[in-house]
Design a protein around this motif. Structure first.
Motif, PDB file in Angstrom:
ATOM      1  N   MET A   1    -102.985 102.373-109.012  1.00 23.98           N
ATOM      2  CA  MET A   1    -104.148 101.107-108.629  1.00 23.98           C
ATOM      3  C   MET A   1    -104.388 101.413-107.373  1.00 23.98           C
ATOM      4  O   MET A   1    -104.504 101.695-106.417  1.00 23.98           O
ATOM      5  CB  MET A   1    -103.124 100.413-108.990  1.00 23.98           C
ATOM      6  N   LYS A   2    -105.930 101.443-107.618  1.00 22.75           N
ATOM      7  CA  LYS A   2    -106.797 100.915-106.057  1.00 22.75           C
ATOM      8  C   LYS A   2    -106.640  99.925-105.504  1.00 22.75           C
ATOM      9  O   LYS A   2    -106.832  98.982-105.443  1.00 22.75           O
ATOM     10  CB  LYS A   2    -108.582 101.733-106.083  1.00 22.75           C
ATOM     11  N   LEU A   3    -106.498 100.118-104.368  1.00 21.42           N
ATOM     12  CA  LEU A   3    -106.618  99.032-103.169  1.00 21.42           C
ATOM     13  C   LEU A   3    -108.296  98.181-103.152  1.00 21.42           C
ATOM     14  O   LEU A   3    -108.935  98.642-103.525  1.00 21.42           O
ATOM     15  CB  LEU A   3    -106.152  99.590-101.751  1.00 21.42           C
ATOM     16  N   ALA A   4    -107.808  96.973-103.273  1.00 27.42           N
ATOM     17  CA  ALA A   4    -109.478  95.853-102.874  1.00 27.42           C
ATOM     18  C   ALA A   4    -110.281  97.085-101.745  1.00 27.42           C
ATOM     19  O   ALA A   4    -111.529  96.901-102.115  1.00 27.42           O
ATOM     20  CB  ALA A   4    -108.782  94.850-102.662  1.00 27.42           C
ATOM     21  N   LEU A   5    -109.324  97.337-100.889  1.00 23.11           N
ATOM     22  CA  LEU A   5    -110.394  98.232 -99.326  1.00 23.11           C
ATOM     23  C   LEU A   5    -110.987  99.124 -99.974  1.00 23.11           C
ATOM     24  O   LEU A   5    -112.294  99.640 -99.658  1.00 23.11           O
ATOM     25  CB  LEU A   5    -109.294  98.259 -98.486  1.00 23.11           C
ATOM     26  N   GLN A   6    -110.756  99.801-101.574  1.00 18.38           N
ATOM     27  CA  GLN A   6    -111.256 101.174-101.805  1.00 18.38           C
ATOM     28  C   GLN A   6    -112.435 100.457-102.772  1.00 18.38           C
ATOM     29  O   GLN A   6    -113.342 101.008-102.962  1.00 18.38           O
ATOM     30  CB  GLN A   6    -110.536 101.981-102.520  1.00 18.38           C
ATOM     31  N   GLN A   7    -112.880  99.423-102.976  1.00 17.35           N
ATOM     32  CA  GLN A   7    -113.478  98.703-104.070  1.00 17.35           C
ATOM     33  C   GLN A   7    -114.847  98.123-103.929  1.00 17.35           C
ATOM     34  O   GLN A   7    -114.901  97.803-103.112  1.00 17.35           O
ATOM     35  CB  GLN A   7    -112.445  98.037-105.563  1.00 17.35           C
ATOM     36  N   ARG A   8    -115.578  98.540-104.621  1.00 18.30           N
ATOM     37  CA  ARG A   8    -116.988  97.983-104.552  1.00 18.30           C
ATOM     38  C   ARG A   8    -117.625  97.701-105.659  1.00 18.30           C
ATOM     39  O   ARG A   8    -117.777  98.583-106.766  1.00 18.30           O
ATOM     40  CB  ARG A   8    -117.967  99.248-103.626  1.00 18.30           C
ATOM     41  N   ALA A   9    -118.183  96.911-105.770  1.00 18.18           N
ATOM     42  CA  ALA A   9    -118.855  96.354-106.952  1.00 18.18           C
ATOM     43  C   ALA A   9    -120.375  96.723-107.313  1.00 18.18           C
ATOM     44  O   ALA A   9    -121.267  96.569-105.953  1.00 18.18           O
ATOM     45  CB  ALA A   9    -118.541  95.203-107.490  1.00 18.18           C
ATOM     46  N   PRO A  10    -121.136  97.187-108.389  1.00 18.96           N
ATOM     47  CA  PRO A  10    -122.929  97.161-108.451  1.00 18.96           C
ATOM     48  C   PRO A  10    -123.186  95.559-107.877  1.00 18.96           C
ATOM     49  O   PRO A  10    -122.563  94.846-108.999  1.00 18.96           O
ATOM     50  CB  PRO A  10    -122.962  97.761-109.164  1.00 18.96           C
ATOM     51  N   VAL A  11    -124.283  95.379-107.818  1.00 17.47           N
ATOM     52  CA  VAL A  11    -125.039  94.811-107.386  1.00 17.47           C
ATOM     53  C   VAL A  11    -125.933  94.007-109.408  1.00 17.47           C
ATOM     54  O   VAL A  11    -126.716  95.026-109.396  1.00 17.47           O
ATOM     55  CB  VAL A  11    -125.873  94.775-106.550  1.00 17.47           C
ATOM     56  N   GLY A  12    -125.500  92.768-109.470  1.00 18.31           N
ATOM     57  CA  GLY A  12    -126.604  92.467-110.120  1.00 18.31           C
ATOM     58  C   GLY A  12    -125.898  92.610-111.652  1.00 18.31           C
ATOM     59  O   GLY A  12    -124.345  92.545-112.392  1.00 18.31           O
ATOM     60  N   GLU A  13    -126.786  91.753-112.866  1.00 17.96           N
ATOM     61  CA  GLU A  13    -125.933  91.160-114.384  1.00 17.96           C
ATOM     62  C   GLU A  13    -125.494  92.751-115.114  1.00 17.96           C
ATOM     63  O   GLU A  13    -126.619  93.308-114.749  1.00 17.96           O
ATOM     64  CB  GLU A  13    -126.557  90.564-114.713  1.00 17.96           C
ATOM     65  N   ALA A  14    -124.467  92.812-115.264  1.00 17.97           N
ATOM     66  CA  ALA A  14    -124.389  93.902-116.475  1.00 17.97           C
ATOM     67  C   ALA A  14    -125.205  93.534-117.560  1.00 17.97           C
ATOM     68  O   ALA A  14    -125.033  92.430-118.570  1.00 17.97           O
ATOM     69  CB  ALA A  14    -123.227  94.503-117.456  1.00 17.97           C
TER      70      ALA A  14
ATOM     71  N   SER B   1     -98.023  95.336-106.323  1.00 22.51           N
ATOM     72  CA  SER B   1     -98.981  95.615-105.970  1.00 22.51           C
ATOM     73  C   SER B   1     -99.015  94.520-104.163  1.00 22.51           C
ATOM     74  O   SER B   1     -99.984  94.797-103.528  1.00 22.51           O
ATOM     75  CB  SER B   1     -99.893  94.867-106.363  1.00 22.51           C
ATOM     76  N   VAL B   2     -98.920  93.054-104.190  1.00 21.27           N
ATOM     77  CA  VAL B   2     -98.934  91.551-103.625  1.00 21.27           C
ATOM     78  C   VAL B   2     -98.629  91.914-101.844  1.00 21.27           C
ATOM     79  O   VAL B   2     -99.017  92.821-101.298  1.00 21.27           O
ATOM     80  CB  VAL B   2     -98.192  90.728-104.075  1.00 21.27           C
ATOM     81  N   GLY B   3     -97.562  92.838-101.961  1.00 16.32           N
ATOM     82  CA  GLY B   3     -97.093  93.624-101.000  1.00 16.32           C
ATOM     83  C   GLY B   3     -97.427  95.288-100.128  1.00 16.32           C
ATOM     84  O   GLY B   3     -98.330  95.462 -99.153  1.00 16.32           O
TER      85      GLY B   3
END
Length: 348
Positions: free
Chosen positions: A1-14, A330-332
């Motif tokens: 599972m990737k940590l939130a620090l590593q995540q980026r979302a594309p901009v815009g509507e799919a 995952s919370v910890g």
């Protein structure tokens, strides 16, 4: 599972997500999963008397094995009344607004000591803007805990102190979450008068019925012990149900935009558990289905899971499921990652 620090979302509507969600809705509706249900009435008939009787037992019985048995049962019953209030806040109990209002105030304000009037608007905002740093009220943990980089706690000495230990003290302090909830409820009476018109009459009754009357009729030590024990246990249970649903999942930075479908699915986590334990989670272990269709009676979410899971996987949407143990871990891990991020930000 990737940590939130590593995540980026594309901009815009799919493209196509809105029509695809309509197709999913149509399939679920065809199976009768959106039909009204009276399951909540059975919960009230069982768990409201259970809470009142077990709480009375905590007040009148001497401390001992039976008292220790009644304490967690009373906490589970109160948690269940909170779930009734939660479902009422989404208008999931009935298509009649007044029914949701009545039982929402009963379960959440009168029994749980929260402000149902303001909580409903705040919680629905969380649904619309789930995991958005700038818009989700559940992303903000005051000055003690940090769940995203450069949060408010990074700016205060107390917050920076807690950053070092937040991974270890989060769950012990979760037992006292009720203190913050009661404080917020009383504050909301003054700051949100229009939304708390009913709460201003029911909230005092919470303290009168559960604390003052038992203290005057029996004894203050017994009443205080019962109230604090029940509140601490139910708070710990509440946090164990709600926090793993989103913490450590995809986080949306300022300016990031996703379709409703993608945002609700990829920012939420389901908990896998035996169906027998669904009552403990109040259906919120199916968090993805709940965020997609919050007005559905919660006991229908398990039947929705395989349909929604297949739907998401066919479209390449991450559908997160984890055991209760792994979700708590995952919370910890996420809290520890925030500590590491803060330490890294201070290095020259």
């Amino acid at each position: 599972m990737k940590l939130a620090l590593q995540q980026r979302a594309p901009v815009g509507e799919a493209p196509g997500h809105a029509s695809q969600l309509k197709d999913l809705h149509a399939e679920l509706a065809g199976r009768g999963l959106f039909e009204p249900s009276h399951f909540w009435r059975r919960k009230l008939l069982i768990w409201a008397p259970t809470f009142l009787l077990t709480y009375l037992g905590l007040v009148v019985l001497p401390f001992g094995p039976l008292w220790l048995l009644l304490a967690p049962l009373s906490a589970v019953a109160l948690l269940t009344m909170g779930f009734v209030g939660h479902d009422a806040g989404h208008y999931a109990l009935s298509r009649r607004r007044w029914i949701n209002d009545v039982w929402g105030h009963f379960g959440m304000t009168l029994l749980c000591g929260m402000s149902f009037g303001f909580w409903r608007s705040r919680h629905n905002l969380h649904h619309v803007r789930c995991q958005e740093i700038d818009g989700d009220p559940d992303m903000h943990f005051g000055v003690l805990f940090s769940v995203y980089p450069n949060s408010a706690s990074w700016q205060t000495p107390l917050g920076r102190f807690f950053l070092r230990i937040q991974k270890w003290v989060f769950w012990p302090l979760a037992s006292f979450y009720w203190v913050a909830l009661r404080y917020d409820a009383i504050r909301d009476l003054f700051q949100r008068p229009r939304e708390t018109r009913v709460d201003r009459f029911l909230l005092p009754l919470h303290f009168i019925v559960l604390l003052i009357v038992p203290g005057l009729v029996w004894s203050w030590p017994a009443a205080i012990l019962a109230y604090v024990t029940m509140s601490c246990l139910s708070s710990l249970m509440t946090v164990s149900v709600f926090i793993p649903n989103h913490m450590g999942m995809r986080r949306l930075e300022s300016g990031e935009r996703l379709s409703y479908l993608e945002q609700q699915v990829t920012t939420s986590r389901n908990i896998s558990n035996p169906p027998l334990l669904d009552f403990y989670f109040g259906g919120l272990n199916s968090q993805i289905e709940h965020h997609l269709f919050p007005r559905v009676p919660h006991h229908r979410y398990r039947a929705m899971r395989p349909i929604v899971r297949a739907f998401c996987r066919e479209r390449g949407l991450a559908y997160e499921e984890a055991s209760f143990y792994r979700a708590l871990a995952s919370v910890g891990n996420h809290l520890g990652a925030m500590t590491t991020a803060h330490a890294a930000s201070r290095r020259p």
